[in-house]
Design a protein around this motif. Structure first.
Motif, PDB file in Angstrom:
ATOM      1  N   ILE A 131       0.864  -1.182   0.000  1.00  0.00           N
ATOM      2  CA  ILE A 131       0.000   0.000   0.000  1.00  0.00           C
ATOM      3  C   ILE A 131       0.899   1.231   0.000  1.00  0.00           C
ATOM      4  CG2 ILE A 131      -1.643   1.358   1.378  1.00  0.00           C
ATOM      5  CD1 ILE A 131      -2.915  -1.236   2.289  1.00  0.00           C
ATOM      6  N   ALA A 132       0.544   2.207  -0.824  1.00  0.00           N
ATOM      7  CA  ALA A 132       1.275   3.470  -0.878  1.00  0.00           C
ATOM      8  C   ALA A 132       0.455   4.567  -0.216  1.00  0.00           C
ATOM      9  CB  ALA A 132       1.584   3.849  -2.323  1.00  0.00           C
ATOM     10  N   LEU A 133       1.129   5.572   0.269  1.00  0.00           N
ATOM     11  CA  LEU A 133       0.476   6.719   0.903  1.00  0.00           C
ATOM     12  C   LEU A 133       1.290   7.968   0.627  1.00  0.00           C
ATOM     13  CD1 LEU A 133      -1.078   7.166   4.387  1.00  0.00           C
ATOM     14  CD2 LEU A 133       0.959   8.517   3.854  1.00  0.00           C
ATOM     15  N   CYS A 134       0.637   9.031   0.243  1.00  0.00           N
ATOM     16  CA  CYS A 134       1.317  10.332   0.118  1.00  0.00           C
ATOM     17  C   CYS A 134       0.328  11.371  -0.388  1.00  0.00           C
ATOM     18  CB  CYS A 134       2.507  10.240  -0.838  1.00  0.00           C
ATOM     19  SG  CYS A 134       3.708  11.607  -0.612  1.00  0.00           S
ATOM     20  N   SER A 135       0.778  12.612  -0.392  1.00  0.00           N
ATOM     21  CA  SER A 135       0.032  13.711  -0.981  1.00  0.00           C
ATOM     22  C   SER A 135       0.453  13.946  -2.430  1.00  0.00           C
ATOM     23  CB  SER A 135       0.261  14.991  -0.175  1.00  0.00           C
ATOM     24  OG  SER A 135       1.648  15.262  -0.066  1.00  0.00           O
ATOM     25  N   LEU A 136       1.515  13.275  -2.858  1.00  0.00           N
ATOM     26  CA  LEU A 136       2.016  13.372  -4.224  1.00  0.00           C
ATOM     27  C   LEU A 136       2.500  12.001  -4.654  1.00  0.00           C
ATOM     28  CD1 LEU A 136       5.367  13.166  -3.954  1.00  0.00           C
ATOM     29  CD2 LEU A 136       5.128  15.533  -3.270  1.00  0.00           C
ATOM     30  N   ASN A 137       2.830  11.870  -5.924  1.00  0.00           N
ATOM     31  CA  ASN A 137       3.535  10.667  -6.379  1.00  0.00           C
ATOM     32  C   ASN A 137       4.529  11.067  -7.452  1.00  0.00           C
ATOM     33  OD1 ASN A 137       2.446   9.917  -9.241  1.00  0.00           O
ATOM     34  ND2 ASN A 137       0.596  10.404  -8.056  1.00  0.00           N
ATOM     35  N   TRP A 138       5.579  10.265  -7.558  1.00  0.00           N
ATOM     36  CA  TRP A 138       6.664  10.638  -8.476  1.00  0.00           C
ATOM     37  C   TRP A 138       6.244  10.491  -9.927  1.00  0.00           C
ATOM     38  CZ3 TRP A 138       8.924  13.498  -5.461  1.00  0.00           C
ATOM     39  CH2 TRP A 138       9.442  13.125  -4.225  1.00  0.00           C
ATOM     40  N   PRO A 174      -4.246  17.733   2.111  1.00  0.00           N
ATOM     41  CA  PRO A 174      -4.428  18.070   0.703  1.00  0.00           C
ATOM     42  C   PRO A 174      -3.458  17.283  -0.173  1.00  0.00           C
ATOM     43  CG  PRO A 174      -3.114  19.769   1.771  1.00  0.00           C
ATOM     44  CD  PRO A 174      -3.528  18.805   2.865  1.00  0.00           C
ATOM     45  N   GLY A 175      -3.872  16.967  -1.383  1.00  0.00           N
ATOM     46  CA  GLY A 175      -3.020  16.176  -2.253  1.00  0.00           C
ATOM     47  C   GLY A 175      -3.262  16.500  -3.709  1.00  0.00           C
ATOM     48  N   MET A 176      -2.355  16.002  -4.559  1.00  0.00           N
ATOM     49  CA  MET A 176      -2.453  16.209  -5.991  1.00  0.00           C
ATOM     50  C   MET A 176      -3.583  15.365  -6.573  1.00  0.00           C
ATOM     51  SD  MET A 176       1.622  16.466  -6.982  1.00  0.00           S
ATOM     52  CE  MET A 176       1.275  17.126  -8.625  1.00  0.00           C
ATOM     53  N   ALA A 177      -3.901  15.584  -7.851  1.00  0.00           N
ATOM     54  CA  ALA A 177      -5.082  14.962  -8.455  1.00  0.00           C
ATOM     55  C   ALA A 177      -4.915  13.452  -8.634  1.00  0.00           C
ATOM     56  CB  ALA A 177      -5.376  15.619  -9.801  1.00  0.00           C
ATOM     57  N   PRO A 182      -5.869   4.407 -10.656  1.00  0.00           N
ATOM     58  CA  PRO A 182      -7.260   3.971 -10.488  1.00  0.00           C
ATOM     59  C   PRO A 182      -7.558   3.405  -9.106  1.00  0.00           C
ATOM     60  CG  PRO A 182      -6.053   2.427 -11.894  1.00  0.00           C
ATOM     61  CD  PRO A 182      -5.173   3.617 -11.702  1.00  0.00           C
ATOM     62  N   ARG A 183      -6.545   2.977  -8.362  1.00  0.00           N
ATOM     63  CA  ARG A 183      -6.787   2.422  -7.026  1.00  0.00           C
ATOM     64  C   ARG A 183      -6.632   3.476  -5.936  1.00  0.00           C
ATOM     65  NH1 ARG A 183      -3.914  -3.613  -7.285  1.00  0.00           N
ATOM     66  NH2 ARG A 183      -5.257  -4.424  -8.950  1.00  0.00           N
ATOM     67  N   LEU A 184      -6.875   4.704  -6.315  1.00  0.00           N
ATOM     68  CA  LEU A 184      -6.737   5.821  -5.383  1.00  0.00           C
ATOM     69  C   LEU A 184      -7.841   5.799  -4.331  1.00  0.00           C
ATOM     70  CD1 LEU A 184      -4.826   8.373  -5.328  1.00  0.00           C
ATOM     71  CD2 LEU A 184      -6.766   9.631  -6.262  1.00  0.00           C
ATOM     72  N   ARG A 185      -7.459   6.136  -3.104  1.00  0.00           N
ATOM     73  CA  ARG A 185      -8.427   6.289  -2.017  1.00  0.00           C
ATOM     74  C   ARG A 185      -8.056   7.543  -1.230  1.00  0.00           C
ATOM     75  NH1 ARG A 185      -9.325   2.115   3.080  1.00  0.00           N
ATOM     76  NH2 ARG A 185     -10.455   3.577   4.418  1.00  0.00           N
ATOM     77  N   ALA A 186      -8.937   8.520  -1.205  1.00  0.00           N
ATOM     78  CA  ALA A 186      -8.669   9.776  -0.509  1.00  0.00           C
ATOM     79  C   ALA A 186      -8.908   9.614   0.990  1.00  0.00           C
ATOM     80  CB  ALA A 186      -9.551  10.887  -1.064  1.00  0.00           C
ATOM     81  N   ILE A 187      -7.990  10.143   1.790  1.00  0.00           N
ATOM     82  CA  ILE A 187      -8.151  10.157   3.239  1.00  0.00           C
ATOM     83  C   ILE A 187      -7.919  11.578   3.742  1.00  0.00           C
ATOM     84  CG2 ILE A 187      -7.481   7.734   3.498  1.00  0.00           C
ATOM     85  CD1 ILE A 187      -4.728   8.681   4.444  1.00  0.00           C
ATOM     86  N   GLY A 188      -8.188  11.816   5.016  1.00  0.00           N
ATOM     87  CA  GLY A 188      -8.090  13.149   5.589  1.00  0.00           C
ATOM     88  C   GLY A 188      -6.659  13.599   5.822  1.00  0.00           C
ATOM     89  N   ALA A 351      -5.769   5.799   7.567  1.00  0.00           N
ATOM     90  CA  ALA A 351      -4.715   4.989   6.947  1.00  0.00           C
ATOM     91  C   ALA A 351      -4.458   3.723   7.758  1.00  0.00           C
ATOM     92  CB  ALA A 351      -3.433   5.814   6.814  1.00  0.00           C
ATOM     93  N   ALA A 352      -4.409   3.863   9.085  1.00  0.00           N
ATOM     94  CA  ALA A 352      -4.192   2.690   9.938  1.00  0.00           C
ATOM     95  C   ALA A 352      -5.298   1.664   9.721  1.00  0.00           C
ATOM     96  CB  ALA A 352      -4.124   3.106  11.400  1.00  0.00           C
ATOM     97  N   ALA A 353      -6.533   2.131   9.592  1.00  0.00           N
ATOM     98  CA  ALA A 353      -7.655   1.216   9.357  1.00  0.00           C
ATOM     99  C   ALA A 353      -7.515   0.495   8.020  1.00  0.00           C
ATOM    100  CB  ALA A 353      -8.971   1.984   9.407  1.00  0.00           C
ATOM    101  N   ALA A 354      -6.922   1.183   7.020  1.00  0.00           N
ATOM    102  CA  ALA A 354      -6.718   0.554   5.717  1.00  0.00           C
ATOM    103  C   ALA A 354      -5.610  -0.497   5.758  1.00  0.00           C
ATOM    104  CB  ALA A 354      -6.391   1.617   4.672  1.00  0.00           C
TER     105      ALA A 354
END
Length: 369
Positions: A131-138, A174-177, A182-188, A351-354
């Motif tokens: 699982i990946a997590l961030c407000s951006l990706n390379w 806040p994060g980038m678009a 496709p497996r994106l999941r927005a969190i707080g 995120a911990a719940a995921a």
């Protein structure tokens, strides 16, 4: 009794913002799983990791990404970055094989990355969920800067394939678009909440209770400011990095104070820095006004600034005013702003719940399998 679950965590050393995102998640996770075994790979120093992560962990001192090569905290070296990407992907399959062998040997139950893509590709090849997590990706940043280059298409595809091979990508607010994931999941938002140490900090520094403290924090990159030449601003005390060796009579190095950065940020009357996730989210969630110097051609910053303008108090400062120390007008302006409702950092628990389902079924079939 079964063995404790094992989480492999990869934390980018491109600044301190990635650690600022991961640490609260690990705190929420280990509160639920006290026996969780943590292996952390990061190019950050062990003591820096320990300052944010309260749980025990094994540290593999290595970097699996480089992010972007920087001239300083706010300017990129794009030529060097392009060269670094081409070098990393020249033997991409061998690198992925190397990470797959490492992970196969460590046998974690889950790989968690912020936000390197190599461990995601290695995990997929080793048959380990990630699982990946961030407000951006390379991948998105690579496309922004290099998509028009004739050498970029294969690299872009390899990066996207690595991200899309993960079970999910948790995009922090806040994060980038991130439209290509496709497996994106927005969190707080994710932010460490500091303890209220304002009175104790004033006493420790030896300043009056009515003096205002301004924390200077540029997030892990060198941005030496000519503070010694700044004019005095009556009633303002600067908290500055010790490495700068500042001699200004109104400046105090903050590391010798021995307090967590989140506590300093909460106690400060303002923070001065660059657009970066950790500083922006923690300033908003600790209700601390922020002055920011824009970064040169950094697409993530608009998402951060737009969010903070709604959820916090902030003002842009020009490079000329920053160099000259002409900061009194912008400080007075940000201090006169009405404070909006303070955002709650719900992202760490989300995120911990995921992550939790992958770590509570050790020895069973994996979720979704």
């Amino acid at each position: 009794m079964g063995r404790p679950a094992h989480l492999f965590v990869d934390i980018s050393a491109h600044g301190f913002g990635h650690l600022a995102q991961v640490a609260p998640v690990l705190a929420a996770l280990t509160a639920r799983l006290p026996e969780l075994r943590l292996t952390i790979r990061s190019g950050l120093p062990t003591d820096r990791l320990q300052s944010r992560i309260g749980a025990d962990f094994t540290h593999l001192q290595a970097s699996s990404d480089f992010g972007y090569v920087m001239h300083d905290a706010v300017s990129l070296d794009l030529a060097a970055t392009a060269q670094a990407y081409r070098r990393q992907h020249a033997d991409w399959d061998e690198r992925v094989d190397g990470d797959a062998r490492l992970l196969h040997g460590l046998q974690p139950d889950l790989v968690f990355s912020d936000v390197a893509y190599l461990p995601l590709a290695g995990a997929a090849r080793a048959g380990i969920p990630a699982i990946a997590l961030c407000s951006l990706n390379w991948a998105e940043l690579f496309a922004y800067f290099f998509a028009r280059e004739d050498w970029a298409a294969t690299i872009q595809r390899q990066i996207l394939d690595a991200y899309n091979g993960a079970e999910s990508f948790l995009r922090v607010t806040p994060g980038m678009a991130m439209a290509d994931l496709p497996r994106l999941r927005a969190i707080g938002p994710i932010a460490a909440l500091g303890k209220d140490c304002r009175q104790a900090l004033h006493a420790q520094i030896g300043c009056r209770s009515d003096e205002r403290l301004v924390l200077i924090a540029f997030g892990g990159f060198d941005k030496q400011l000519p503070i010694d030449a700044w004019p005095a601003i009556p009633g303002v005390r600067w908290l500055v990095p010790q490495a700068w060796q500042v001699k200004h009579p109104a400046a105090t190095a903050f590391e010798p104070l021995g307090r967590p950065v989140a506590d300093l940020l909460r106690a400060a009357d303002a923070v001065l820095g660059k657009p970066g996730y950790g500083t922006f989210a923690e300033a908003a969630c600790n209700d601390t006004p922020l002055l920011y110097l824009r970064r040169e051609d950094w697409p993530e910053q608009d998402f951060l600034i737009d969010w903070l303008q709604v959820h916090g108090r902030c003002r842009e400062v020009s490079a000329a005013d920053l160099l000259s120390g002409r900061l009194r007008p912008v400080l007075e302006s940000v201090w006169s702003q009405a404070a909006p409702p303070t955002p709650q950092p719900s992202g760490a628990d989300e995120a911990a719940a995921a992550l939790l389902p992958w770590l509570t079924r050790v020895g069973e079939s994996r979720p979704g399998g």
